[in-house]
Design a protein around this motif. Structure first.
Motif, PDB file in Angstrom:
ATOM      1  N   ARG A  17      -2.477  -9.595 -10.364  1.00 51.75           N
ATOM      2  CA  ARG A  17      -2.321  -8.404 -11.200  1.00 51.75           C
ATOM      3  C   ARG A  17      -3.666  -7.792 -11.563  1.00 51.75           C
ATOM      4  O   ARG A  17      -3.877  -6.582 -11.393  1.00 51.75           O
ATOM      5  N   ARG A  67      -4.741  -4.109 -10.264  1.00 54.52           N
ATOM      6  CA  ARG A  67      -5.342  -3.210 -11.246  1.00 54.52           C
ATOM      7  C   ARG A  67      -6.701  -2.685 -10.787  1.00 54.52           C
ATOM      8  O   ARG A  67      -7.003  -1.499 -10.959  1.00 54.52           O
ATOM      9  N   LYS A 118      -1.789   2.914 -12.396  1.00 56.48           N
ATOM     10  CA  LYS A 118      -0.436   2.994 -11.841  1.00 56.48           C
ATOM     11  C   LYS A 118      -0.070   1.747 -11.033  1.00 56.48           C
ATOM     12  O   LYS A 118       0.856   1.765 -10.220  1.00 56.48           O
ATOM     13  N   TYR A 119      -0.781   0.663 -11.308  1.00 55.71           N
ATOM     14  CA  TYR A 119      -0.612  -0.543 -10.506  1.00 55.71           C
ATOM     15  C   TYR A 119       0.746  -1.215 -10.700  1.00 55.71           C
ATOM     16  O   TYR A 119       1.233  -1.908  -9.806  1.00 55.71           O
ATOM     17  N   GLU A 120       1.369  -1.011 -11.858  1.00 58.37           N
ATOM     18  CA  GLU A 120       2.560  -1.795 -12.201  1.00 58.37           C
ATOM     19  C   GLU A 120       3.713  -1.586 -11.217  1.00 58.37           C
ATOM     20  O   GLU A 120       4.441  -2.533 -10.906  1.00 58.37           O
ATOM     21  N   ARG A 121       3.894  -0.384 -10.728  1.00 63.25           N
ATOM     22  CA  ARG A 121       5.021  -0.144  -9.830  1.00 63.25           C
ATOM     23  C   ARG A 121       4.842  -0.802  -8.462  1.00 63.25           C
ATOM     24  O   ARG A 121       5.797  -0.934  -7.702  1.00 63.25           O
ATOM     25  N   PHE A 122       3.616  -1.204  -8.147  1.00 66.96           N
ATOM     26  CA  PHE A 122       3.346  -1.877  -6.870  1.00 66.96           C
ATOM     27  C   PHE A 122       3.331  -3.400  -7.003  1.00 66.96           C
ATOM     28  O   PHE A 122       3.268  -4.102  -5.990  1.00 66.96           O
ATOM     29  N   PRO A 132       5.673  -5.704  -7.832  1.00 63.07           N
ATOM     30  CA  PRO A 132       6.711  -6.514  -7.166  1.00 63.07           C
ATOM     31  C   PRO A 132       6.428  -6.743  -5.686  1.00 63.07           C
ATOM     32  O   PRO A 132       6.583  -7.870  -5.186  1.00 63.07           O
ATOM     33  N   ILE A 186       5.312   2.351   2.160  1.00 61.29           N
ATOM     34  CA  ILE A 186       5.025   2.477   0.722  1.00 61.29           C
ATOM     35  C   ILE A 186       3.833   3.394   0.501  1.00 61.29           C
ATOM     36  O   ILE A 186       3.829   4.234  -0.418  1.00 61.29           O
ATOM     37  N   SER A 216       4.118   7.007  -1.380  1.00 61.50           N
ATOM     38  CA  SER A 216       3.433   7.032  -2.677  1.00 61.50           C
ATOM     39  C   SER A 216       2.291   8.047  -2.709  1.00 61.50           C
ATOM     40  O   SER A 216       1.694   8.266  -3.762  1.00 61.50           O
ATOM     41  N   ARG A 251      -0.061  11.017  -3.145  1.00 58.25           N
ATOM     42  CA  ARG A 251      -0.093  12.199  -4.002  1.00 58.25           C
ATOM     43  C   ARG A 251      -0.616  13.402  -3.222  1.00 58.25           C
ATOM     44  O   ARG A 251      -1.011  13.287  -2.056  1.00 58.25           O
TER      45      ARG A 251
END
Length: 344
Positions: A166, A171, A177-181, A183, A224, A228, A230
């Motif tokens: 993590r 991070r 925005k690391y949290e959505r990746f 899993p 992904i 993802s 942008r």
């Protein structure tokens, strides 16, 4: 009670002995058809270990015949055991209109067969996934049970690794925005790590050394990344020079830059695929090649020295197992970070 380091040493030594057992049988030589001793073929041993198969040979004489699932326009869907391809003396024979040559199944008539069988690598994919489910279900229960307390048991072992993925991988390379990746990154890290470790067991499949497996993981990373991306990510590909010069002046440069940028989208996952496949396969080939030297030269001295080198290499492969999982996860996070980065 054995210390963990001593247990690992004993375990790896036993693993090497069991791995060599098929070679001992072949090198010992049965009688051939002409009454001559069979010659030890190291390429046969190596290819047998690193390639996929419809049969899982746990050790010499202990074989599990896996289910064959094939489809063809001529015969439709067929499901049967791979044991039907082997005779009384394990010679390969046709079955029900199918023939198997080097684990490749075709029709006797020469027609094409779509093979979706549960092969050795597929079996170990299921085993790897099952281990992940069992381990992290236990870790999740530990989090609930020890809420607000210090971690215990299996949770205490895996929590520092999860925190490392993590903080130091996700991070640092993706940003806020690391949290959505997370899993995917956690899944791919432990899936590759456990798969690499399984491949070091005697009689196990070289799962992560199969290019189909590494290709699938790389394609998932690519999908992904693309979904993802942008606006700034795509603008960098379409207009990499930005406002540094007018369009009339940079059009000629873009004839070169656009193909490079487009190719770059696919070379990144391609490098992920090749890196994992090549490193894991090379390690297995090297260890088996060192072991084979004893049977090629039929020398006890070379056998002892080779066993020592193979033991050292096997220990090194324990480090390579986690290293390759780290590298694949790190680069995936880096690509995700490039896709979601803010405009500067």
């Amino acid at each position: 009670m054995l210390k963990r380091s001593n247990f690992l040493t004993i375990n790896k030594f036993l693993a090497i002995i069991l791995l060599v057992m098929p070679g001992l049988v072949w090198a010992g030589g049965g009688s051939g058809k002409d009454g001559e001793d069979e010659q030890f073929d190291p390429s046969e041993l190596i290819n047998h270990h690193i390639s996929d198969s419809h049969v899982w040979e746990i050790t010499h004489g202990i074989v599990v015949h896996l289910p064959v699932i094939v489809y063809s326009e001529e015969k439709g869907l067929d499901i049967f055991s791979s044991a039907n391809f082997f005779g009384e003396h394990e010679e390969v024979k046709p079955y029900n209109g199918y023939v198997m040559d080097h684990d490749h199944i075709t029709l006797e008539s020469g027609g094409h067969v779509f093979d979706i069988s549960i092969t050795k690598n597929v079996l170990f994919l299921f085993i790897d996934a099952l281990i992940l489910i069992l381990v992290f279900s236990a870790v999740a229960r530990g989090y609930k049970k020890n809420a607000g307390k210090a971690p215990k048991g299996i949770q205490s072992f895996f929590e520092p690794i999860i925190v490392f993925v993590r903080d130091d991988i996700a991070r640092d390379n993706i940003g806020h925005k690391y949290e959505r990746f997370m899993p995917f990154l956690l899944t791919v890290f432990f899936f590759i790590w456990f798969g690499n470790l399984l491949g070091l067991l005697p009689g196990a499949a070289n799962m992560t050394g199969n290019i189909s497996v590494t290709l699938t993981l790389a394609v998932i990373t690519l999908i992904i990344t693309l979904f993802s991306g942008r606006k700034t990510y795509w603008l960098h590909i379409v207009d990499p020079l930005g406002k540094s010069m007018p369009w009339a002046g940079k059009l000629l440069l873009y004839i070169i830059l656009w193909p490079v940028e487009i190719i770059g989208i696919f070379t990144k996952p391609f490098s992920l695929m090749i890196r994992l496949f090549a490193n894991i396969t090379a390690g297995h080939i090297l260890i088996l090649s060192i072991i084979s030297l004893a049977f090629i030269f039929e020398s006890l001295t070379i056998g002892v020295v080779g066993a020592l080198f193979a033991t050292v290499m096997n220990m090194l492969e324990l480090f390579v197992a986690v290293l390759q999982a780290y590298v694949f996860t790190l680069l995936s996070a880096l690509y995700f970070g490039q896709a979601v980065q803010e405009h500067h």
